[in-house]
Design an enzyme around this catalytic site. Structure first.
Site, PDB file in Angstrom:
ATOM      1  N   PHE A  23      23.962  15.201 -32.343  1.00 18.96           N
ATOM      2  CA  PHE A  23      24.628  14.802 -31.096  1.00 18.96           C
ATOM      3  C   PHE A  23      24.082  15.675 -29.965  1.00 18.96           C
ATOM      4  O   PHE A  23      23.977  16.890 -30.105  1.00 18.96           O
ATOM      5  CB  PHE A  23      26.138  15.014 -31.242  1.00 18.96           C
ATOM      6  CG  PHE A  23      26.973  14.159 -30.321  1.00 18.96           C
ATOM      7  CD1 PHE A  23      27.629  13.030 -30.792  1.00 18.96           C
ATOM      8  CD2 PHE A  23      27.117  14.497 -28.982  1.00 18.96           C
ATOM      9  CE1 PHE A  23      28.407  12.247 -29.940  1.00 18.96           C
ATOM     10  CE2 PHE A  23      27.880  13.727 -28.127  1.00 18.96           C
ATOM     11  CZ  PHE A  23      28.535  12.603 -28.606  1.00 18.96           C
ATOM     12  N   SER A  57      28.867  18.261 -33.749  1.00 17.36           N
ATOM     13  CA  SER A  57      29.351  19.639 -33.919  1.00 17.36           C
ATOM     14  C   SER A  57      30.584  19.709 -34.814  1.00 17.36           C
ATOM     15  O   SER A  57      30.828  20.727 -35.468  1.00 17.36           O
ATOM     16  CB  SER A  57      29.668  20.257 -32.560  1.00 17.36           C
ATOM     17  OG  SER A  57      28.481  20.369 -31.817  1.00 17.36           O
ATOM     18  N   GLU A  59      30.968  18.277 -37.527  1.00 15.25           N
ATOM     19  CA  GLU A  59      30.507  18.338 -38.926  1.00 15.25           C
ATOM     20  C   GLU A  59      29.807  19.654 -39.273  1.00 15.25           C
ATOM     21  O   GLU A  59      29.418  19.862 -40.431  1.00 15.25           O
ATOM     22  CB  GLU A  59      29.549  17.171 -39.216  1.00 15.25           C
ATOM     23  CG  GLU A  59      30.218  15.826 -39.370  1.00 15.25           C
ATOM     24  CD  GLU A  59      30.690  15.214 -38.061  1.00 15.25           C
ATOM     25  OE1 GLU A  59      30.001  15.401 -37.040  1.00 15.25           O
ATOM     26  OE2 GLU A  59      31.759  14.580 -38.048  1.00 15.25           O
ATOM     27  N   ALA A  81      25.900  21.237 -29.199  1.00 18.65           N
ATOM     28  CA  ALA A  81      26.146  21.161 -27.752  1.00 18.65           C
ATOM     29  C   ALA A  81      27.324  20.230 -27.531  1.00 18.65           C
ATOM     30  O   ALA A  81      27.220  19.022 -27.779  1.00 18.65           O
ATOM     31  CB  ALA A  81      24.906  20.645 -27.034  1.00 18.65           C
ATOM     32  N   THR A  87      36.219  12.745 -21.476  1.00 19.07           N
ATOM     33  CA  THR A  87      37.167  12.460 -22.556  1.00 19.07           C
ATOM     34  C   THR A  87      37.800  13.713 -23.186  1.00 19.07           C
ATOM     35  O   THR A  87      37.154  14.764 -23.264  1.00 19.07           O
ATOM     36  CB  THR A  87      36.483  11.617 -23.675  1.00 19.07           C
ATOM     37  OG1 THR A  87      36.800  12.190 -24.934  1.00 19.07           O
ATOM     38  CG2 THR A  87      34.995  11.594 -23.543  1.00 19.07           C
ATOM     39  N   HIS A  89      38.224  14.199 -26.150  1.00 22.40           N
ATOM     40  CA  HIS A  89      37.523  14.407 -27.414  1.00 22.40           C
ATOM     41  C   HIS A  89      36.936  15.820 -27.449  1.00 22.40           C
ATOM     42  O   HIS A  89      36.952  16.496 -28.473  1.00 22.40           O
ATOM     43  CB  HIS A  89      36.390  13.381 -27.504  1.00 22.40           C
ATOM     44  CG  HIS A  89      35.929  13.085 -28.903  1.00 22.40           C
ATOM     45  ND1 HIS A  89      36.773  12.620 -29.868  1.00 22.40           N
ATOM     46  CD2 HIS A  89      34.704  13.181 -29.478  1.00 22.40           C
ATOM     47  CE1 HIS A  89      36.092  12.448 -30.988  1.00 22.40           C
ATOM     48  NE2 HIS A  89      34.843  12.790 -30.777  1.00 22.40           N
ATOM     49  N   ARG A 128      21.450  26.459 -20.373  1.00 20.28           N
ATOM     50  CA  ARG A 128      21.563  27.379 -21.511  1.00 20.28           C
ATOM     51  C   ARG A 128      20.611  27.028 -22.658  1.00 20.28           C
ATOM     52  O   ARG A 128      20.675  27.624 -23.724  1.00 20.28           O
ATOM     53  CB  ARG A 128      23.014  27.357 -22.028  1.00 20.28           C
ATOM     54  CG  ARG A 128      23.980  28.008 -21.055  1.00 20.28           C
ATOM     55  CD  ARG A 128      25.417  27.549 -21.286  1.00 20.28           C
ATOM     56  NE  ARG A 128      26.342  28.217 -20.391  1.00 20.28           N
ATOM     57  CZ  ARG A 128      26.496  27.955 -19.096  1.00 20.28           C
ATOM     58  NH1 ARG A 128      25.745  27.014 -18.511  1.00 20.28           N
ATOM     59  NH2 ARG A 128      27.377  28.624 -18.372  1.00 20.28           N
TER      60      ARG A 128
HETATM   61  N1  INI Z   1      29.719  16.104 -30.854  1.00 25.08           N
HETATM   62  C1  INI Z   1      28.971  17.064 -30.281  1.00 25.08           C
HETATM   63  O1  INI Z   1      28.254  17.793 -30.972  1.00 25.08           O
HETATM   64  N2  INI Z   1      29.004  17.225 -28.929  1.00 25.08           N
HETATM   65  C2  INI Z   1      29.794  16.455 -28.128  1.00 25.08           C
HETATM   66  O2  INI Z   1      29.755  16.647 -26.875  1.00 25.08           O
HETATM   67  C3  INI Z   1      30.598  15.458 -28.711  1.00 25.08           C
HETATM   68  N3  INI Z   1      31.448  14.630 -27.882  1.00 25.08           N
HETATM   69  O3  INI Z   1      31.603  14.932 -26.698  1.00 25.08           O
HETATM   70  O4  INI Z   1      31.990  13.657 -28.356  1.00 25.08           O
HETATM   71  C4  INI Z   1      30.530  15.301 -30.123  1.00 25.08           C
HETATM   72  N4  INI Z   1      31.251  14.333 -30.739  1.00 25.08           N
HETATM   73  C5  INI Z   1      30.963  13.882 -32.080  1.00 25.08           C
HETATM   74  C6  INI Z   1      31.677  14.715 -33.141  1.00 25.08           C
HETATM   75  O5  INI Z   1      31.075  15.984 -33.243  1.00 25.08           O
HETATM   76  C7  INI Z   1      31.596  14.046 -34.521  1.00 25.08           C
HETATM   77  O6  INI Z   1      30.264  13.919 -34.914  1.00 25.08           O
HETATM   78  C8  INI Z   1      32.248  12.651 -34.565  1.00 25.08           C
HETATM   79  O7  INI Z   1      33.558  12.697 -34.029  1.00 25.08           O
HETATM   80  C9  INI Z   1      32.328  12.145 -36.040  1.00 25.08           C
HETATM   81  O8  INI Z   1      33.159  12.992 -36.820  1.00 25.08           O
END
Ligand code: INI
Length: 154
Positions: A23, A57, A59, A81, A87, A89, A128
């Site tokens: 991601f 992240s 995972e 990152a 969101t 999230h 960064r």
């Molecule tokens: N995962 C990230 O590593 N960075 C993010 O900014 C992010 N956002 O913003 O959603 C993100 N989401 C995915 C998350 O880490 C999982 O892979 C997903 O929810 C499946 O479990």
């Protein structure tokens, strides 16, 4: 008089695992480059690095914990990152990533390094990841070198 234990930054004979999230790969790829460059510039040998990619992240912690538990690595480095965007999230992913990385280190006794960016904007993440604020992947590797040596000495 006192005794002081100091961790050195010597990459020779060090074995590290790096867990990196796909991601926001345009950022995490730069963090990985920084970490690898730092390792070789401190005497490390690329063949002693194992890179494991995970979806996001969120995972990172379970895989970092598994790698740490194998006992094969002097440290595990976590690179990701998490960028706020619009969101909520962000809050959940960032909180679980931070908690999980700390827990993986405490449960295994192996240094697990938090090299996961948590930023408000993409620009801050770019800053960064090899531009005006340095490279947090490089910084994560410096922490891993120091912690691996300290851990051995204590
Ligand atoms: N995962 C990230 O590593 N960075 C993010 O900014 C992010 N956002 O913003 O959603 C993100 N989401 C995915 C998350 O880490 C999982 O892979 C997903 O929810 C499946 O479990």
């Amino acid at each position: 008089m006192y005794t002081e234990i100091i961790g050195t930054l010597d990459g020779q004979e060090k074995r590290f695992a790096i867990v990196v999230s796909r991601f926001n790969d345009f950022i995490t790829a730069r963090l990985l480059e920084g970490a690898l460059d730092c390792f070789t510039r401190h005497g490390g040998d690329g063949k002693n690095i194992t890179v494991v990619r995970v979806p996001g992240s969120f995972e990172i912690p379970p895989i970092a914990a598994k790698l740490a538990k194998t006992g094969r690595y002097d440290a595990v480095i976590c690179l990701g990152a998490i960028i706020r965007g619009a969101t909520p999230h962000f809050e959940y992913v960032a909180a679980e990533a931070a908690k999980g990385v700390a827990q993986a280190a405490l449960a295994s006794g192996v240094p697990v390094i938090f090299g996961i960016l948590t930023t408000e904007t993409i620009e801050q993440a770019v800053e960064r990841a090899g531009t005006k604020s340095g490279n947090k992947g490089w910084d994560a590797m410096i922490s891993a070198l120091e912690m691996a040596d300290l851990s051995k000495k204590i």
